[in-house]
Design a protein around this motif. Structure first.
Motif, PDB file in Angstrom:
ATOM      1  N   ARG A 266     -29.506   4.363  23.925  1.00  0.00           N
ATOM      2  CA  ARG A 266     -28.939   4.860  22.665  1.00  0.00           C
ATOM      3  C   ARG A 266     -28.724   3.765  21.622  1.00  0.00           C
ATOM      4  O   ARG A 266     -28.980   3.992  20.429  1.00  0.00           O
ATOM      5  CB  ARG A 266     -27.641   5.610  22.959  1.00  0.00           C
ATOM      6  CG  ARG A 266     -27.066   6.303  21.723  1.00  0.00           C
ATOM      7  CD  ARG A 266     -26.169   7.458  22.063  1.00  0.00           C
ATOM      8  NE  ARG A 266     -26.953   8.650  22.416  1.00  0.00           N
ATOM      9  CZ  ARG A 266     -26.960   9.201  23.608  1.00  0.00           C
ATOM     10  NH1 ARG A 266     -26.260   8.678  24.580  1.00  0.00           N
ATOM     11  NH2 ARG A 266     -27.681  10.285  23.834  1.00  0.00           N
ATOM     12  N   PRO A 267     -28.266   2.548  21.985  1.00  0.00           N
ATOM     13  CA  PRO A 267     -28.125   1.502  20.949  1.00  0.00           C
ATOM     14  C   PRO A 267     -29.440   1.204  20.227  1.00  0.00           C
ATOM     15  O   PRO A 267     -29.440   0.992  19.007  1.00  0.00           O
ATOM     16  CB  PRO A 267     -27.635   0.294  21.747  1.00  0.00           C
ATOM     17  CG  PRO A 267     -26.925   0.882  22.918  1.00  0.00           C
ATOM     18  CD  PRO A 267     -27.708   2.102  23.279  1.00  0.00           C
ATOM     19  N   LEU A 268     -30.553   1.186  20.955  1.00  0.00           N
ATOM     20  CA  LEU A 268     -31.845   0.949  20.310  1.00  0.00           C
ATOM     21  C   LEU A 268     -32.196   2.090  19.370  1.00  0.00           C
ATOM     22  O   LEU A 268     -32.679   1.856  18.250  1.00  0.00           O
ATOM     23  CB  LEU A 268     -32.949   0.790  21.370  1.00  0.00           C
ATOM     24  CG  LEU A 268     -34.377   0.623  20.844  1.00  0.00           C
ATOM     25  CD1 LEU A 268     -34.489  -0.637  19.983  1.00  0.00           C
ATOM     26  CD2 LEU A 268     -35.373   0.563  22.007  1.00  0.00           C
ATOM     27  N   ALA A 269     -31.905   3.322  19.792  1.00  0.00           N
ATOM     28  CA  ALA A 269     -32.184   4.476  18.942  1.00  0.00           C
ATOM     29  C   ALA A 269     -31.330   4.441  17.674  1.00  0.00           C
ATOM     30  O   ALA A 269     -31.821   4.718  16.573  1.00  0.00           O
ATOM     31  CB  ALA A 269     -31.929   5.769  19.714  1.00  0.00           C
ATOM     32  N   GLU A 270     -30.057   4.068  17.819  1.00  0.00           N
ATOM     33  CA  GLU A 270     -29.170   3.994  16.652  1.00  0.00           C
ATOM     34  C   GLU A 270     -29.634   2.900  15.702  1.00  0.00           C
ATOM     35  O   GLU A 270     -29.559   3.061  14.480  1.00  0.00           O
ATOM     36  CB  GLU A 270     -27.743   3.743  17.124  1.00  0.00           C
ATOM     37  CG  GLU A 270     -27.136   4.944  17.853  1.00  0.00           C
ATOM     38  CD  GLU A 270     -25.779   4.639  18.467  1.00  0.00           C
ATOM     39  OE1 GLU A 270     -25.396   3.437  18.471  1.00  0.00           O
ATOM     40  OE2 GLU A 270     -25.111   5.570  18.940  1.00  0.00           O
ATOM     41  N   HIS A 271     -30.120   1.789  16.266  1.00  0.00           N
ATOM     42  CA  HIS A 271     -30.637   0.708  15.420  1.00  0.00           C
ATOM     43  C   HIS A 271     -31.852   1.184  14.614  1.00  0.00           C
ATOM     44  O   HIS A 271     -32.011   0.805  13.446  1.00  0.00           O
ATOM     45  CB  HIS A 271     -31.020  -0.489  16.287  1.00  0.00           C
ATOM     46  CG  HIS A 271     -31.640  -1.610  15.518  1.00  0.00           C
ATOM     47  ND1 HIS A 271     -30.932  -2.425  14.663  1.00  0.00           N
ATOM     48  CD2 HIS A 271     -32.947  -2.044  15.456  1.00  0.00           C
ATOM     49  CE1 HIS A 271     -31.741  -3.317  14.118  1.00  0.00           C
ATOM     50  NE2 HIS A 271     -32.961  -3.105  14.581  1.00  0.00           N
ATOM     51  N   LYS A 272     -32.696   2.009  15.233  1.00  0.00           N
ATOM     52  CA  LYS A 272     -33.870   2.564  14.545  1.00  0.00           C
ATOM     53  C   LYS A 272     -33.517   3.787  13.697  1.00  0.00           C
ATOM     54  O   LYS A 272     -34.370   4.344  13.008  1.00  0.00           O
ATOM     55  CB  LYS A 272     -34.947   2.981  15.563  1.00  0.00           C
ATOM     56  CG  LYS A 272     -35.774   1.852  16.160  1.00  0.00           C
ATOM     57  CD  LYS A 272     -36.840   1.339  15.200  1.00  0.00           C
ATOM     58  CE  LYS A 272     -37.840   2.369  14.731  1.00  0.00           C
ATOM     59  NZ  LYS A 272     -38.786   2.869  15.722  1.00  0.00           N
ATOM     60  N   GLY A 312     -35.981  10.607  12.767  1.00  0.00           N
ATOM     61  CA  GLY A 312     -36.623  11.448  13.775  1.00  0.00           C
ATOM     62  C   GLY A 312     -35.698  11.777  14.926  1.00  0.00           C
ATOM     63  O   GLY A 312     -34.539  11.346  14.977  1.00  0.00           O
ATOM     64  N   GLU A 313     -36.226  12.544  15.868  1.00  0.00           N
ATOM     65  CA  GLU A 313     -35.396  13.020  16.975  1.00  0.00           C
ATOM     66  C   GLU A 313     -36.164  12.961  18.291  1.00  0.00           C
ATOM     67  O   GLU A 313     -37.360  13.245  18.343  1.00  0.00           O
ATOM     68  CB  GLU A 313     -34.952  14.460  16.712  1.00  0.00           C
ATOM     69  CG  GLU A 313     -34.057  15.040  17.789  1.00  0.00           C
ATOM     70  CD  GLU A 313     -33.617  16.452  17.452  1.00  0.00           C
ATOM     71  OE1 GLU A 313     -32.444  16.631  17.084  1.00  0.00           O
ATOM     72  OE2 GLU A 313     -34.465  17.376  17.559  1.00  0.00           O
ATOM     73  N   ILE A 314     -35.439  12.585  19.343  1.00  0.00           N
ATOM     74  CA  ILE A 314     -36.003  12.540  20.697  1.00  0.00           C
ATOM     75  C   ILE A 314     -35.077  13.338  21.606  1.00  0.00           C
ATOM     76  O   ILE A 314     -33.854  13.161  21.577  1.00  0.00           O
ATOM     77  CB  ILE A 314     -36.110  11.095  21.212  1.00  0.00           C
ATOM     78  CG1 ILE A 314     -37.023  10.269  20.291  1.00  0.00           C
ATOM     79  CG2 ILE A 314     -36.628  11.063  22.640  1.00  0.00           C
ATOM     80  CD1 ILE A 314     -36.878   8.777  20.480  1.00  0.00           C
TER      81      ILE A 314
END
Length: 398
Positions: A266-272, A312-314
């Motif tokens: 999740r931290p990587l997703a929030e960064h992106k 975007g969404e995953i």
């Protein structure tokens, strides 16, 4: 009378098509065979024919204007039932052919010898035809058999030449892949090493405060981790080349494993600035190697984050619908149709990876596939450019 179908018809047709001669232009080697057959046997027509699923096609012909005839009216369809010479002295007196339209139109004599590939498959004939009843002598039969063997050799030579060309093309492709792989791995190794070296030189040469030094060390640690991941992937692929993957199989909950992976990513997703949603619910019992399955799922989730644009969404799910499975769906850039057959190949990088400057040597999906197949499971990937990608990992119940 219609000829029976050879017992090995599917394999026979496969051998015929593999020769790659059907519907090709005339060739002197085959033309000479047809001419010699007619001259040796003293007939008005000499043919090198190939019997396809629904027609008899003439690779070479003397004394005949047709390019092919329907298989159901073909004398050669009777010849290819075996490997022996078939001779019909007077077709009008032979119940197999007396009502054949070509016999009713005047054809009387036929003699043919099968053209055999791989010593097994009768794919056609060298044959002679005439409008007068006749009978071959021993020398003529021997000559016809010899010409059929020569035609077989010519077909084999063309097949081998074509396969050699295909192999040469694949070797050239492998050379290109090797060059691309070496360039990619070199870049992947040099980039973090150069970063580490640059920050190390600054730390050694400069007088920085504690906060700045810690920030530099953090960058160096991240690049060191990147190097270690790359080396681990290369070592794992090297091991998989020589031996089966060893698994530490135990009872586990795929829902819990999925939750842990999404939490870690999740931290990587929030960064992106990408939404990463965990749709796991009730427990999904399964048997497997938790470490390897985590590795596979983590790669797929990180991949989805890399290839999904801001906003975007995953969605990641785990469920048991007959068999335990995990699904990762994104609305990212997607994968082009021409890339789909190769995405699980080792060292393959699709065009979108270069377009979005995504790092990596192209090993991740190959490793994912190996991990899941080691669990007797399967990987299914569907994608559409501009729409997104879905990857489904299914495990076996055994």
């Amino acid at each position: 009378m219609k000829a029976p179908v050879p017992f090995d018809e599917p394999a026979r047709l496969a051998a015929l098509h593999d020769a790659g001669v059907l519907d090709t232009a005339p060739e002197e080697d085959f033309d000479d065979i047809a001419l010699l057959a007619a001259e040796i046997c003293g007939t008005s027509m000499g043919l090198v024919s190939l019997v396809d699923s629904d027609r008899q096609w003439f690779k070479a012909k003397v004394g005949l204007d047709l390019n092919h005839v329907p298989r159901e009216f073909s004398f050669c369809s009777h010849t290819i039932i075996g490997h022996e010479l078939l001779e019909v002295p007077d077709a009008s007196a032979d119940k197999r052919f007396s009502d054949n339209p070509y016999v009713l139109n005047g054809l009387r004599f036929y003699a043919g010898v099968p053209v055999v590939l791989d010593g097994t498959y009768a794919v056609g004939t060298v044959c002679v035809v005439d409008r007068e009843p006749r009978k071959l002598n021993k020398a003529q039969r021997r000559g016809l058999r010899s010409l059929a063997r020569h035609a077989s050799v010519q077909l084999e030579l063309r097949r081998y030449a074509r396969h050699a060309g295909d192999i040469a093309d694949r070797m050239r492709q492998l050379d290109r892949m090797k060059d691309s792989f070496l360039a990619t791995v070199s870049h992947e190794l040099r980039t973090p090493l150069s970063t580490i070296r640059g920050y190390l030189e600054m730390l050694l040469e400069g007088d920085f405060d504690g906060e700045t030094s810690r920030r530099f060390l953090g960058v160096m640690q991240r690049n060191s981790d990147r190097l270690l991941r790359l080396i681990d992937e290369l070592l794992l692929v090297a091991r998989l080349t020589d031996e089966a993957m060893e698994l530490d199989v135990n009872e586990l909950d795929l829902a819990d494993l999925t939750h842990q992976v999404t939490t870690g990513c999740r931290p990587l997703a929030e960064h992106k600035k990408v939404r990463l949603r965990d749709h796991t619910g009730s427990p999904v019992p399964a048997r497997g190697d938790a470490k390897r399955l985590t590795q596979a799922l983590n790669h797929l989730v990180v991949n989805a984050i890399k290839f999904t644009a801001e906003g975007g969404e995953i969605i990641v799910t785990a469920k048991s619908d007959g068999e335990p499975e995990m699904t990762i769906t994104d609305n990212g850039v997607g994968i082009a149709q021409e890339d789909l057959p190769h995405v699980f190949d080792r060292f393959y990088r699709c065009a979108s990876a270069d377009l979005m400057a995504v790092q990596g040597p192209g090993l991740g999906l190959a490793i994912v596939k190996s991990i899941i197949e080691a669990h007797h499971g399967s990987v299914h990937l569907s994608s559409e450019p501009g729409v997104g990608t879905t990857v489904r990992l299914t495990l076996s119940n055994r």
